[in-house]
Design an enzyme around this catalytic site. Structure first.
Site, mmCIF file in Angstrom:
data_model
loop_
_atom_site.group_PDB
_atom_site.id
_atom_site.type_symbol
_atom_site.label_atom_id
_atom_site.label_comp_id
_atom_site.label_asym_id
_atom_site.label_seq_id
_atom_site.Cartn_x
_atom_site.Cartn_y
_atom_site.Cartn_z
ATOM 1 N N CYS A 44 -43.826 -31.550 -15.059
ATOM 2 C CA CYS A 44 -43.122 -30.984 -15.914
ATOM 3 C C CYS A 44 -43.708 -31.348 -17.365
ATOM 4 C CB CYS A 44 -41.732 -31.384 -15.776
ATOM 5 S SG CYS A 44 -41.043 -31.127 -14.161
ATOM 6 N N ARG A 66 -37.665 -18.001 -13.118
ATOM 7 C CA ARG A 66 -37.077 -19.587 -12.957
ATOM 8 C C ARG A 66 -37.087 -20.252 -14.274
ATOM 9 N NH1 ARG A 66 -38.846 -23.272 -7.820
ATOM 10 N NH2 ARG A 66 -38.165 -25.207 -8.775
HETATM 11 P P1 XMP Z 1 -41.861 -34.214 -8.719
HETATM 12 O O1 XMP Z 1 -41.547 -35.684 -9.747
HETATM 13 O O2 XMP Z 1 -41.279 -34.589 -7.298
HETATM 14 O O3 XMP Z 1 -40.863 -33.370 -9.382
HETATM 15 O O4 XMP Z 1 -43.059 -33.908 -8.485
HETATM 16 C C1 XMP Z 1 -40.523 -31.854 -8.659
HETATM 17 C C2 XMP Z 1 -39.458 -31.190 -9.250
HETATM 18 O O5 XMP Z 1 -40.034 -30.745 -10.611
HETATM 19 C C3 XMP Z 1 -39.241 -29.731 -11.071
HETATM 20 N N1 XMP Z 1 -40.489 -28.594 -11.258
HETATM 21 C C4 XMP Z 1 -40.601 -28.326 -12.675
HETATM 22 N N2 XMP Z 1 -39.982 -28.797 -13.772
HETATM 23 N N3 XMP Z 1 -41.684 -27.637 -15.037
HETATM 24 C C5 XMP Z 1 -40.655 -28.394 -14.932
HETATM 25 O O6 XMP Z 1 -40.097 -28.656 -16.121
HETATM 26 C C6 XMP Z 1 -42.272 -27.096 -14.028
HETATM 27 O O7 XMP Z 1 -43.195 -26.631 -13.946
HETATM 28 C C7 XMP Z 1 -41.534 -27.631 -12.602
HETATM 29 N N4 XMP Z 1 -42.118 -27.210 -11.685
HETATM 30 C C8 XMP Z 1 -41.283 -27.910 -10.845
HETATM 31 C C9 XMP Z 1 -38.533 -29.000 -9.558
HETATM 32 O O8 XMP Z 1 -37.202 -29.324 -9.935
HETATM 33 C C10 XMP Z 1 -39.260 -29.681 -8.520
HETATM 34 O O9 XMP Z 1 -38.249 -30.088 -7.577
#
Ligand code: XMP
Length: 520
Positions: free
Chosen positions: A344, A439
């Site tokens: 993120c 999203r």
């Molecule tokens: P981890 O830390 O497990 O996080 O790799 C997965 C979670 O990140 C969120 N997610 C995003 N958040 N930009 C964001 O700000 C993104 O592009 C993005 N893609 C995923 C989501 O909640 C996921 O479960």
């Protein structure tokens, strides 16, 4: 008497959640900022229970969910998660029809009776059967043979499905009906698995049992390997997460889709979820970056009205107001996490988001009042983070931890002698172009300029989900043992926290040694 309770000396240092987070309300804290204090314990890690109730109709046997991301969860991942007692949320960066068939794959995976076995016809060529196996990537080669009225005429054994017989007709090489082992549907009784298990016990060497009706129409197929797996599962500590019909559970992401006028497309959302429900989906997740928003709330309300019994996950939020809003709209479980994910960039791009432990604490208090559960979503990189997250939430959602697994979508690539898999944020430019723009509140028009909130990255390949989950579960159970918590409710009640200094953080990892082998 030996001191089995807290000593008064501990209390000013190791504080309960309410004391600790109130005392630190000027600071946003995440996993590494805190550590948990040990407590007197009579609980062995292996005896701890990890089941968790997320909604009235949604119970997991382990509190771990794989993210609805296009480099994390499709049917293979969802099957592996449910088989281990957790849940996979199938992403929605694909056409609706494809998402439906991904859900069907999970729901039809290894159940005792395969109700619609793949069949072949007597006049087909073995070459055609081989082609079908290749095209549809079947891992099996034995098929019931039925006539055009659906009546069983024999069994095509894998031993004859070979290129050398390609020109032969199925009818020439099949095992004839009289020699095929069958059971009448009405003889299956209340426990078909036990009935099939008894049959295979009594006939060594027979691996298939076909089910027929009174008119010899094919009604299903038992295979010995499925039955063995299911009977073994009954003795395992963490049983697969199954629905009332013994199918693996499966979740699917949906989005707050808008029409060309920018209004919520209620009809499309209802049709989509209606079709998912028909396929047997156990929970839907309204997944967006900003859940405390009208579009998400209205979507949840529409779904709650149309599907009163369907468990609904919604998010993401990081405030008590966000939890209260989504709970009032009808969500059962609320995702907490904004900008915490490993891919993120929301905090950098938008300057918004709250580190996870503080966000979880604030949200957990609102969730308890509203009688909803919360899911700690993002930022988890080690099992210790999960233990900390579970002191404030009912389950965790992980993306990065599973993205390097064999079961994650995408191919393994080799770079500099190491193996990797792609992992990308759903707010990355590439993922948004493939469909996830809604999203993040952007139009799906790829020509429009948008600010991505995620990166495209790689994760080192890390083997099977079984292996990764075994490590994570071992860590969770160990943490619970240290806190004397027999189950997750006790973990939430007992946890006591203290801040960690930067030097304390260094002390927590291996230090001042030359590491030969990593911990995992
Ligand atoms: P981890 O830390 O497990 O996080 O790799 C997965 C979670 O990140 C969120 N997610 C995003 N958040 N930009 C964001 O700000 C993104 O592009 C993005 N893609 C995923 C989501 O909640 C996921 O479960």
């Amino acid at each position: 008497m030996a001191a089995t309770r807290n000593s008064g000396f501990d209390d000013p240092f190791y504080q309960s959640a309410d004391q600790f987070f109130s005392a630190n309300n000027h600071l946003a804290l995440t996993f590494d900022d805190v550590t948990l204090a040990t407590l007197y314990s009579e609980i062995l890690p292996r005896d701890t229970q990890l089941d968790t109730q997320l909604a009235e109709n949604l119970r997991l046997n382990i509190p771990v969910i794989s993210s609805d991301m296009d480099t994390v969860t499709e049917s293979r991942m969802a099957i592996a998660m449910a088989a281990n007692g957790g849940l996979g949320l199938i992403h929605y960066n694909m056409p609706e029809r494809q998402q439906l068939s991904e859900v069907s794959r999970v729901k039809n995976h290894v159940h005792g009776l395969i109700q619609e076995p793949i069949q072949v016809a007597p006049d087909q060529l073995i070459g055609d059967v081989l082609k079908m196996i290749e095209e549809r990537k079947f891992a099996f080669g034995t098929f019931p043979v039925v006539d055009d009225k659906g009546r069983l005429v024999g069994l095509l054994s894998g031993h004859v499905v070979k290129p050398r017989y390609a020109k032969r007709k199925v009818a020439e090489v099949l095992t004839p009906r009289a020699q095929v082992h069958t059971i009448r549907q009405k003889e299956l009784g209340k426990d078909p698995i036990a009935r099939a298990d008894k049959f295979f016990n009594e006939r060594p060497g027979i691996h298939k049992l076909l089910v027929v009706d009174d008119h010899d129409h094919l009604r299903g197929l038992f295979t010995m390997s499925d039955i063995e797996r299911i009977t073994q599962e009954r003795n395992a500590q963490f049983k697969p997460a199954r629905d009332a019909r013994f199918h693996l559970i499966c979740g699917a992401a949906v989005s707050a889709t808008r029409n060309a006028f920018g209004e919520l497309d209620r009809e499309r959302i209802l049709n989509h979820v209606g079709a998912l429900v028909e396929r047997g989906v156990d929970v839907v997740a309204v997944s967006t970056a900003h859940g405390h928003s009208r579009g998400v709330g209205d979507t949840v309300k529409v779904l709650r009205g149309a599907f009163p019994q369907l468990p609904i996950i919604a998010g993401n939020v990081t405030s008590a107001a966000g939890v209260e809003y989504l709970a009032e709209c009808g969500a059962n479980a609320i995702k907490v996490g904004q900008g915490s994910g490993s891919i993120c960039t929301t905090r950098i791009v938008a300057g918004v988001g709250i580190p996870q432990m503080t966000a979880l604490y604030v949200c957990s208090r609102a969730a308890a009042k509203k009688k909803v559960s919360i899911l700690a979503d993002g930022g988890i990189v080690k099992s210790g983070d999960i233990v900390k997250a579970l002191t404030l939430s009912q389950a965790v959602i992980c993306g990065g931890i599973f993205a390097g697994c064999n079961e994650a979508p995408g191919d393994v690539m080799e770079i500099g002698g190491k193996l990797y898999k792609q992992y990308r944020g759903m707010g990355s430019l590439a993922a948004m172009k493939s469909g996830s723009a809604a999203r993040y509140g952007h139009s799906s028009n790829p020509t429009q300029k948008v600010a991505p909130e995620g990166v495209e990255a790689l994760k080192e390949a890390c083997g099977s989900v079984d292996r990764v989950l075994a490590q994570l579960i071992g860590g969770i159970q160990s943490g619970m043992g240290y806190l004397g918590a027999a189950n997750l409710t006790q973990l939430r009640e007992k946890a006591r926290y203290i801040r960690v200094s930067p030097a304390g953080m260094r002390e927590a990892a291996p230090h001042d040694v030359v590491e030969l082998k990593t911990g995992n």
